[in-house]
Write an enzyme that holds these catalytic residues in place. Structure first.
Site, PDB file in Angstrom:
ATOM      1  CB  THR A 247     -22.387  -7.054   8.776  1.00  0.00           C
ATOM      2  OG1 THR A 247     -23.593  -7.919   8.415  1.00  0.00           O
ATOM      3  CG2 THR A 247     -22.704  -6.269   9.814  1.00  0.00           C
TER       4      THR A 247
ATOM      5  N   GLY B 199      -7.304   2.372   6.023  1.00  0.00           N
ATOM      6  CA  GLY B 199      -7.108   2.962   7.441  1.00  0.00           C
ATOM      7  C   GLY B 199      -5.723   2.944   8.130  1.00  0.00           C
ATOM      8  CG  HIS B 200      -3.046  -0.671   8.274  1.00  0.00           C
ATOM      9  ND1 HIS B 200      -1.778  -1.042   8.266  1.00  0.00           N
ATOM     10  CD2 HIS B 200      -3.695  -1.251   7.118  1.00  0.00           C
ATOM     11  CE1 HIS B 200      -1.443  -1.724   7.147  1.00  0.00           C
ATOM     12  NE2 HIS B 200      -2.419  -1.913   6.556  1.00  0.00           N
TER      13      HIS B 200
ATOM     14  CG  ASN C 108       4.575   0.278  -1.334  1.00  0.00           C
ATOM     15  OD1 ASN C 108       4.213   0.337  -2.509  1.00  0.00           O
ATOM     16  ND2 ASN C 108       5.017  -1.354  -0.961  1.00  0.00           N
TER      17      ASN C 108
ATOM     18  CB  CYS D 177      15.028 -14.109   3.675  1.00  0.00           C
ATOM     19  SG  CYS D 177      15.927 -15.672   3.726  1.00  0.00           S
TER      20      CYS D 177
HETATM   21  C1  PLP Z   1      -0.313  -1.133   2.448  1.00  0.00           C
HETATM   22  C2  PLP Z   1      -0.814  -1.004   1.185  1.00  0.00           C
HETATM   23  C3  PLP Z   1      -1.712  -1.673   0.498  1.00  0.00           C
HETATM   24  C4  PLP Z   1      -2.256  -2.685   1.126  1.00  0.00           C
HETATM   25  O1  PLP Z   1      -3.144  -2.114   2.160  1.00  0.00           O
HETATM   26  P1  PLP Z   1      -3.817  -3.304   3.270  1.00  0.00           P
HETATM   27  O2  PLP Z   1      -4.858  -2.369   3.987  1.00  0.00           O
HETATM   28  O3  PLP Z   1      -2.530  -3.590   4.140  1.00  0.00           O
HETATM   29  O4  PLP Z   1      -4.179  -4.377   2.540  1.00  0.00           O
HETATM   30  C5  PLP Z   1      -1.700  -1.631  -1.001  1.00  0.00           C
HETATM   31  N1  PLP Z   1      -0.978  -0.641  -1.495  1.00  0.00           N
HETATM   32  C6  PLP Z   1      -0.034  -0.032  -1.168  1.00  0.00           C
HETATM   33  C7  PLP Z   1       0.620   1.220  -1.767  1.00  0.00           C
HETATM   34  C8  PLP Z   1       0.072  -0.240   0.320  1.00  0.00           C
HETATM   35  O5  PLP Z   1       1.238   0.768   1.023  1.00  0.00           O
END
Ligand code: PLP
Length: 397
Positions: free
Chosen positions: A249, A212-213, A161, A336
């Site tokens: 749920t 998803g996001h 990431n 920071c």
């Molecule tokens: C964003 C991310 C997560 C965490 O996902 P969330 O849905 O924000 O908890 C885990 N691993 C990687 C590599 C990510 O980029």
């Protein structure tokens, strides 16, 4: 992401989160209104809700190249990571009637994986953190060499990431399974799913996490692929949801949104990526022209939208705040914490010295990014880097 300012605005932090696709939102809205059943209820409203979830599961399975019954919904990518790791370890301990085992992971994992492994270490589980090369690439030889008699799990991310490097998961899985087919292989594919082709069966992994996001669904919904036959103990006990594996749920609108978003991402992937790679490479070429700038992550095996750098003699937080004032949303590896600046564990694992790792910048593009946006980013970063170097106590210029 839209904005209402006259000032120029560029959202270049899509690895942190993405905007919701309008067609995703359109599918979700009725599910927050008239479609109100609980998918576990037997009456018509319940059956209707269940149908929506079944469809989403099938859509996701079809994109990920697996069976619908191998997809489990969770609350986020972090939950999926926690579940896979803790569930695999728990199963190993119960099956072998022991309280000790061994996990192999890497030094560049997301905190959701890294902190889960650290927590297990405190409970007496051994963890090996495999290193990476200067491009953040993991060598499958190192993973195999770390395997022990009591290795229960290998947890290696598919795409990083922070710097965008794409790891050789298929090769790692093949090599691990050749040596010991009983070792469970899990990949955190949260940055990969929806962005590059991901086929669970082809990769050969036992478990794979997504969120998803990160691909234009809303926040607060994720998933875990668990290959049929693989046992992963539950993290959340409750009702019989998710075939008894994850109580609670279901977030029905979120799940439907994620199903639609992944379907759309998969349809649009080829065209989007061809365009994204051109923009990304243009951004990389132009920013590398700045003095003492370097690219972080692999030069070619990287996510289509990720451009990441370090600028020597500069502090990442200052860079970020000045870009923010110019309307650019970006990210830096250093965070920071109180008075000390902690450089990114990923950049340090890649062998960058502390002072260089401090000056990191991550720009992550999306389908919305234009050439004009890239030009504006280049213009602003150039200005800010020059300005910060003039005033920097670290700097020479
Ligand atoms: C964003 C991310 C997560 C965490 O996902 P969330 O849905 O924000 O908890 C885990 N691993 C990687 C590599 C990510 O980029």
């Amino acid at each position: 992401m839209s904005h209402n300012h006259d000032k120029k605005f560029v959202y270049a932090d899509n690895a942190a989160t993405t905007s919701v696709h309008p067609r995703v939102l359109a599918e979700m809205l009725p599910l927050m209104g008239e479609v109100c059943g609980n998918p576990s209820s037997l009456h018509q409203k319940g059956r209707e809700a269940k149908t929506y979830i079944d469809t989403a599961r099938e859509r996701i399975a079809s994109v990920l190249g697996c069976d619908a019954k191998e997809i489990y919904f969770t609350g986020c990518g972090s939950e999926s990571d926690n579940w896979a790791i803790k569930g695999a370890v728990q199963n190993y301990l119960e099956r072998n009637k022991t309280d000790k085992c061994h996990i192999i992971t890497s030094k560049i994992e997301h905190h959701a994986v890294m902190h889960t492994c650290k927590a297990l270490e405190k409970k007496g589980i051994d963890v090996t953190y495999v290193g990476v090369d200067e491009n953040a690439m993991i060598n499958p030889d190192d993973v195999v060499a770390a395997m022990r008699e009591d290795t229960a799990l290998v947890a290696i991310m598919m795409a990083n990431n922070e710097v965008g490097t794409i790891e050789p998961i298929k090769e790692i899985t093949k090599r691990v399974k050749e040596k010991n087919p009983k070792v469970v292989v899990f990949t955190d594919a949260v940055q990969a799913v929806g962005h590059i082709p991901v086929n669970a069966h082809d990769l050969g992994v036992d478990m794979l996490a997504f969120s998803g996001h990160k691909f234009r669904a809303p926040k607060g919904v994720g998933g875990l692929y668990i290959k049929s036959g693989v046992v992963c103990k539950s993290l959340i006990e409750g009702g019989g949801q998710e075939r008894g594996k994850r109580g609670g749920t279901e977030n029905m609108p979120g799940i439907v949104g994620m199903g639609k978003a992944l379907q759309l991402a998969s349809e649009e992937m080829q065209d989007d990526n061809a365009r994204l790679c051109v923009l990304r490479d243009d951004l990389i070429t132009k920013l590398l022209a700045l003095p003492n700038a370097r690219l972080t992550g692999h030069p070619t095996k990287r996510l289509p939208g990720t451009a990441s750098f370090t600028f020597e003699y500069i502090e990442g937080e200052s860079l970020l705040l000045m870009l923010d004032m110019m309307g650019i949303c970006a990210s830096t590896g250093s965070a920071c914490s109180s008075k000390s600046l902690e450089p990114s564990h990923v950049l340090l694992a890649m062998g960058l010295p502390h002072e260089i790792a401090h000056g990191s910048l991550r720009l992550t593009l999306s389908h919305e990014t234009t050439q004009a946006d890239v030009d504006y980013i280049v213009e602003c970063v150039t200005k800010v880097v020059n300005r910060l170097r003039e005033i920097s106590p670290l700097g020479r210029n």
